[in-house]
Each structure stands twice: as structure tokens, then as C-alpha cells.
Design a protein around this motif. Structure first.
Motif, PDB file in Angstrom:
ATOM      1  N   TRP A 124      55.629  31.103  46.492  1.00 38.37           N
ATOM      2  CA  TRP A 124      54.066  30.807  46.252  1.00 38.37           C
ATOM      3  C   TRP A 124      53.623  30.432  47.657  1.00 38.37           C
ATOM      4  O   TRP A 124      52.575  30.947  48.146  1.00 38.37           O
ATOM      5  N   TRP A 125      54.284  29.838  48.445  1.00 32.90           N
ATOM      6  CA  TRP A 125      54.049  29.410  50.153  1.00 32.90           C
ATOM      7  C   TRP A 125      54.045  30.811  50.746  1.00 32.90           C
ATOM      8  O   TRP A 125      53.421  30.799  51.763  1.00 32.90           O
ATOM      9  N   LEU A 166      50.443  32.584  52.775  1.00 33.64           N
ATOM     10  CA  LEU A 166      50.401  33.091  54.185  1.00 33.64           C
ATOM     11  C   LEU A 166      49.416  34.345  53.968  1.00 33.64           C
ATOM     12  O   LEU A 166      48.802  34.601  54.960  1.00 33.64           O
ATOM     13  N   ARG A 167      49.377  35.023  52.925  1.00 34.38           N
ATOM     14  CA  ARG A 167      48.562  36.222  52.856  1.00 34.38           C
ATOM     15  C   ARG A 167      46.955  35.672  52.329  1.00 34.38           C
ATOM     16  O   ARG A 167      45.970  36.442  52.385  1.00 34.38           O
ATOM     17  N   ARG A 168      47.180  34.655  51.746  1.00 37.48           N
ATOM     18  CA  ARG A 168      45.958  34.064  51.314  1.00 37.48           C
ATOM     19  C   ARG A 168      44.938  33.476  52.351  1.00 37.48           C
ATOM     20  O   ARG A 168      43.749  33.513  52.596  1.00 37.48           O
ATOM     21  N   TYR A 169      45.490  32.674  53.175  1.00 35.90           N
ATOM     22  CA  TYR A 169      45.005  31.901  54.161  1.00 35.90           C
ATOM     23  C   TYR A 169      45.249  32.483  55.745  1.00 35.90           C
ATOM     24  O   TYR A 169      46.212  32.067  56.535  1.00 35.90           O
ATOM     25  N   GLU A 222      58.268  33.563  59.747  1.00 36.32           N
ATOM     26  CA  GLU A 222      57.072  34.126  59.613  1.00 36.32           C
ATOM     27  C   GLU A 222      55.930  32.983  59.096  1.00 36.32           C
ATOM     28  O   GLU A 222      54.902  33.124  59.802  1.00 36.32           O
ATOM     29  N   VAL A 223      56.600  32.003  58.475  1.00 31.03           N
ATOM     30  CA  VAL A 223      55.365  30.714  58.487  1.00 31.03           C
ATOM     31  C   VAL A 223      55.001  30.272  59.727  1.00 31.03           C
ATOM     32  O   VAL A 223      53.898  30.058  59.997  1.00 31.03           O
ATOM     33  N   MET A 224      56.094  30.064  60.756  1.00 32.26           N
ATOM     34  CA  MET A 224      56.044  29.722  61.927  1.00 32.26           C
ATOM     35  C   MET A 224      55.046  30.509  62.838  1.00 32.26           C
ATOM     36  O   MET A 224      54.273  29.900  63.749  1.00 32.26           O
ATOM     37  N   ASN A 248      65.394  30.309  48.549  1.00 29.78           N
ATOM     38  CA  ASN A 248      65.097  31.836  48.608  1.00 29.78           C
ATOM     39  C   ASN A 248      66.293  32.801  48.955  1.00 29.78           C
ATOM     40  O   ASN A 248      66.815  32.394  50.076  1.00 29.78           O
ATOM     41  N   ASP A 249      66.060  34.081  48.329  1.00 32.70           N
ATOM     42  CA  ASP A 249      67.268  34.993  48.797  1.00 32.70           C
ATOM     43  C   ASP A 249      66.363  35.994  49.538  1.00 32.70           C
ATOM     44  O   ASP A 249      65.670  36.706  48.926  1.00 32.70           O
TER      45      ASP A 249
END
Length: 466
Positions: free
Chosen positions: A418-419, A423-426, A217-219, A168-169
Motif C-alpha cells: 500500500w505504501w 508513491l504513485r498516488r501522491y 524509491e521512497v527516499m 516485502n519480497d
């Protein structure tokens, strides 16, 4: 070898007492020979000042040893501390024995006792850390890194290690280094004559990361408060004193946090790091004040002791348009601010650090939260006197539909993220973070004129030496 008994020169100079028996190891800075004795200045990198060693002629093999002791040689000295008879030093070492580990030919050793240009020192990157200026830079750099970790650890942040290789960029700027295992002489091609990256190691295009933010952000969605501190890369062909192809970034990310909390953390962070360095590297900072930039101590005090000014981008544009000053670059709402504009605000208008917020949506990244007017985003930049922008951050877009729209507007494919959208879906939450270029911070703190001189092994266009 007696390394387990060797004391650091900083400890000897600050705490050593007369009649104390010590062993020191280091590199010779200078040697002066007199009748019946010689002086040697020794440095081990722990401190700006050298330890003066007195070598009397009755030392075993005196003549042989003295011939071997030239600038750059590495030695171990065993002896007794005595009160110094000279000016400028409290204590010195009277040698009882000297072991020369490695000689340095005085005819070819490039670091003799004279001033060398920083450009020349970059050409001998394997030796330049032995100079006063560069050794001071790297001690300050070390203190900055220690302060960064201490600041976040004291506040319960989790240090995460973001990947260096990514698909990703994050910034969307396209200035990426491609990572590939393909044979560049025999590149596989698709039917339309493009490189077939499905045959590459990762089965797709991969790059060196430009930021660890998305992974942070994931973490943050599991640990609330996290930070990254690691190398990042930009394939930007900028041969300037402010750009590197490889540099380190500090990127905290906070769940359940808005733009206000983000600004508060950024201000506290800078104040903490500057105070830590002043407390732990006093001699080095005084050196920079004397030799490099007469304003470094005042700049540090300005950061530590002032509440940062806060205003919107729109307010800043109004100030700049009314300025009794001619700028090289135009000032219009919707254009990004240039360094001259940022420095004018910090140095001439407010005379202290400034936090600008709510930039136009067109000039900021897709992940920044869209404001209610849909013309601006909840972004922030911290501007500092003498350098301009030093921190950039934002509240992130936590609304799935808005984020998808923003990704498409910037010509990106939502499927590639998608991943990130998940984070906004769950369990989405308001969250915010910022990024700070570590080398920019060290450069700002030391007053060094070129960013290539605040990282041990700089990488820039057409240069990947050492």
C-alpha cells in the motif's frame, strides 16, 4: 606501546628516506638467519610489498628476540632507514629495538611460506587476510567501496540506509530468510494449523531483505537522487562460485529519470570505479594480473576506454540465433539469457561492455515500466566481458493503474504494498535505478575465481563460520 608514532609500511616504502628514524608495527612474513645478523620481512596490510628489517647480532637480547620472531608473530620495530643493498627494494630498516607483542608457534601456525589453496584458506577465515592474495583482494574491495561513495557523493546523491529486516519480497522470488522471535519448538498455530505470525515480534512475517530498492524509491521521491549500499540476503541453495547467501548491493535510485539516464549513469559509474581502483591499487592489480588472471588490466582498460554497446533484448536474440556457435541453453524470444549468451555478446561479438534493454515482461519484476507494446519492459542489464551480467536495472512503473495490474498478475497482494502504491498516488514521477552486486564487481575486477574469496566472511549453504 608507541602506536601514535608508528608509520604505515606503504608510506615507508614509497616515501621513506635514508637516515630517517621510524617505528613500524606488523606481522612477520618470513625470517632468515645468517651469521652475525638476520633478516625479517614485515607486513602491516597497508601494501602488497613487505618491509625488510635487518637485525644485527649486537641488538639487545638478540638470541632471545630471534627465537620469538617466527612467521605470524606480531612485532614493533624501532630503527633507522637505510638504502637497501639487495635487489627489488629501495630501502630497508635497520632495527635498534624490537618488541614482540605476540608469538606464533611455527609448528602449528597454518600460514607458512608456501602456496595454499583458496579452499584451505576459507577454512581459516580468521587468518587468511594475512596472505598476499586475500590482503590484495580486501584492499581492492576497500578502494571499490570508497570509489562508490565518492562517485555518488560528487553527484549530490543522498546515501540512505535501507532496512535489513523487511516484510516485502522485492524480487518476488521467494528465496528469503525468515526473521522470527518465536520458539521453534513451540510454534503458535492458527485454526487451520499454520504458524500464527501475529504472535511474532513484528506481528507478521518478516524477512532479511533481498534488496533496498523499494525503500530507495521512497527516499528518491523526497530527495530526487539517492543510493543504498548495504548487505542483502538470499536463501538460495546455490553452492556455486558465483553465489553468496549474504552479499552487499549498491542501488542508486533517481527521480525524474528515464531508461536512457539510467544507462548513462551505470556506464559512468563503472568507468569511474575501475579508474579509481587502477589509480589507488596499482600494485595489487599488477599482482592479480601476474598471479590470478592475465586479463584483469586489459579488462579494466576495456571498461574505462570504450563506449558501451547498447541494443535491445530482441536485437540480441537475433544475433544469438545467427551465431556460428552451439549454446548449452536454448535461445528463443521470451527466455532469459544465460551467462554463456551474455558473455558471447560481450566477449565475442562486441568485445566490450554491452547494455541490453527492453526485456520480455514475463521474465522481469513487477516494478519495471511496461513498454507501449505491453510485451516488454524498460529494463536494462549491463553485460561485461569475462563475467556476464554485472548490473541490472530499469525505469520503474510510475503509473498507479499499471503497477496495480502488474502486482496482481504476479500473484502478489496490492494491500501488502500500500505504501509503495501511495508513491504513485501522491506526486508520482518517472524514475529509474539499478542494482550492482558488490562482490560480483570485486570478483570481476580482481579475476578471482570464486566469489567466496572476495568477502571477508562468506556465507553460503551449510557455512556460517567466523
Amino acid at each position: 606501546m608507541t602506536s601514535d608514532r608508528a608509520k604505515r609500511i606503504i608510506d615507508i616504502l614509497q616515501q621513506g628516506q635514508p637516515d630517517e628514524q621510524v617505528t613500524v608495527q606488523g606481522w612477520v612474513r618470513t625470517k632468515r638467519e645468517s651469521k652475525g645478523f638476520s633478516f625479517m620481512e614485515l607486513n602491516d596490510g597497508s601494501f602488497m610489498a613487505n618491509l625488510q628489517v635487518v637485525i644485527n647480532a649486537d641488538l639487545p637480547d638478540y638470541e632471545v628476540v630471534i627465537k620469538k620472531i617466527n612467521t605470524g608473530a606480531s612485532v614493533e620495530v624501532v630503527g633507522t632507514l637505510v638504502t637497501s643493498q639487495g635487489k627489488g627494494q629501495r630501502i630497508e630498516l635497520r632495527a635498534a629495538s624490537i618488541t614482540v607483542f605476540g608469538e606464533a608457534d611455527p609448528e602449528t601456525y597454518p600460514l607458512q611460506k608456501k602456496r595454499h589453496s583458496f579452499e584451505f584458506l576459507r577454512s581459516i577465515g580468521h587468518l587468511r587476510a594475512r596472505t598476499n592474495t586475500l590482503s590484495a583482494v580486501f584492499r581492492v574491495r576497500n578502494a571499490c567501496a570508497a570509489a562508490i561513495h565518492q562517485f555518488f557523493q560528487e553527484r549530490g546523491f543522498l546515501w540512505i540506509h535501507a532496512p535489513i529486516i523487511t516484510a516485502n519480497d522485492c524480487e518476488g522470488a521467494g528465496e528469503l530468510f525468515t526473521v522470527t522471535s518465536l520458539d521453534l519448538q513451540k510454534l503458535p498455530q492458527t485454526a487451520d494449523q499454520k504458524v500464527d505470525f501475529t504472535q511474532d515480534f513484528f506481528g507478521k512475517k518478516a524477512y532479511l531483505t533481498v534488496s533496498g530498492q523499494l525503500q530507495a524509491e521512497v527516499m528518491a521521491m523526497a530527495f530526487r537522487d539517492v543510493y543504498t549500499f548495504g548487505p542483502t540476503f538470499r536463501a538460495e541453495n546455490s553452492n556455486t562460485s558465483r553465489h553468496l547467501a549474504e552479499f552487499w548491493m549498491v542501488e542508486p535510485e533517481m527521480a525524474f529519470c528515464n531508461l536512457q539516464g539510467n544507462m548513462d549513469l551505470a556506464e559512468d559509474f563503472l568507468k569511474y570505479v575501475f579508474k579509481y581502483v587502477l589509480d589507488h591499487c596499482q600494485a595489487d592489480m599488477e599482482f592479480f594480473q601476474e598471479r590470478i588472471d592475465k586479463t584483469v588490466l586489459a579488462t579494466a582498460e576495456n571498461i574505462i576506454n570504450n563506449q558501451f554497446e547498447r541494443l535491445t533484448y530482441t536485437e540480441a536474440i537475433a544475433i544469438l540465433q545467427k551465431a556460428d556457435k552451439t549454446f548449452e541453453f536454448p535461445v528463443n524470444w521470451g527466455l532469459d539469457l544465460q551467462s554463456e549468451h551474455e558473455r558471447y555478446l560481450a566477449e565475442e561479438v562486441f568485445k566490450k561492455p554491452v547494455i541490453l534493454t527492453n526485456y520480455p515482461v514475463e521474465i522481469k519484476a513487477f516494478y519495471m515500466r511496461l513498454d507501449e507494446d505491453e510485451k516488454t519492459v524498460a529494463a536494462m542489464d549491463v553485460l561485461a566481458p569475462n563475467i556476464g551480467e554485472i548490473i541490472g536495472g530499469s525505469q520503474r512503473e510510475e503509473r498507479l493503474d499499471v503497477l496495480e495490474r502488474r502486482i496482481i498478475q504476479q500473484g502478489m497482494d496490492p494491500a501488502d504494498l500500500w505504501w509503495y502504491l501511495d508513491l504513485r498516488r501522491y506526486g508520482t514521477v518517472p524514475h529509474a535505478g539499478f542494482g550492482l552486486g558488490f562482490e560480483r564487481l570485486v570478483q570481476f575486477m580482481t579475476g578471482m575465481g570464486n566469489i567466496r574469496d572476495v568477502i571477508p566472511f562468506p556465507r553460503f549453504p551449510e557455512n556460517a563460520d567466523f
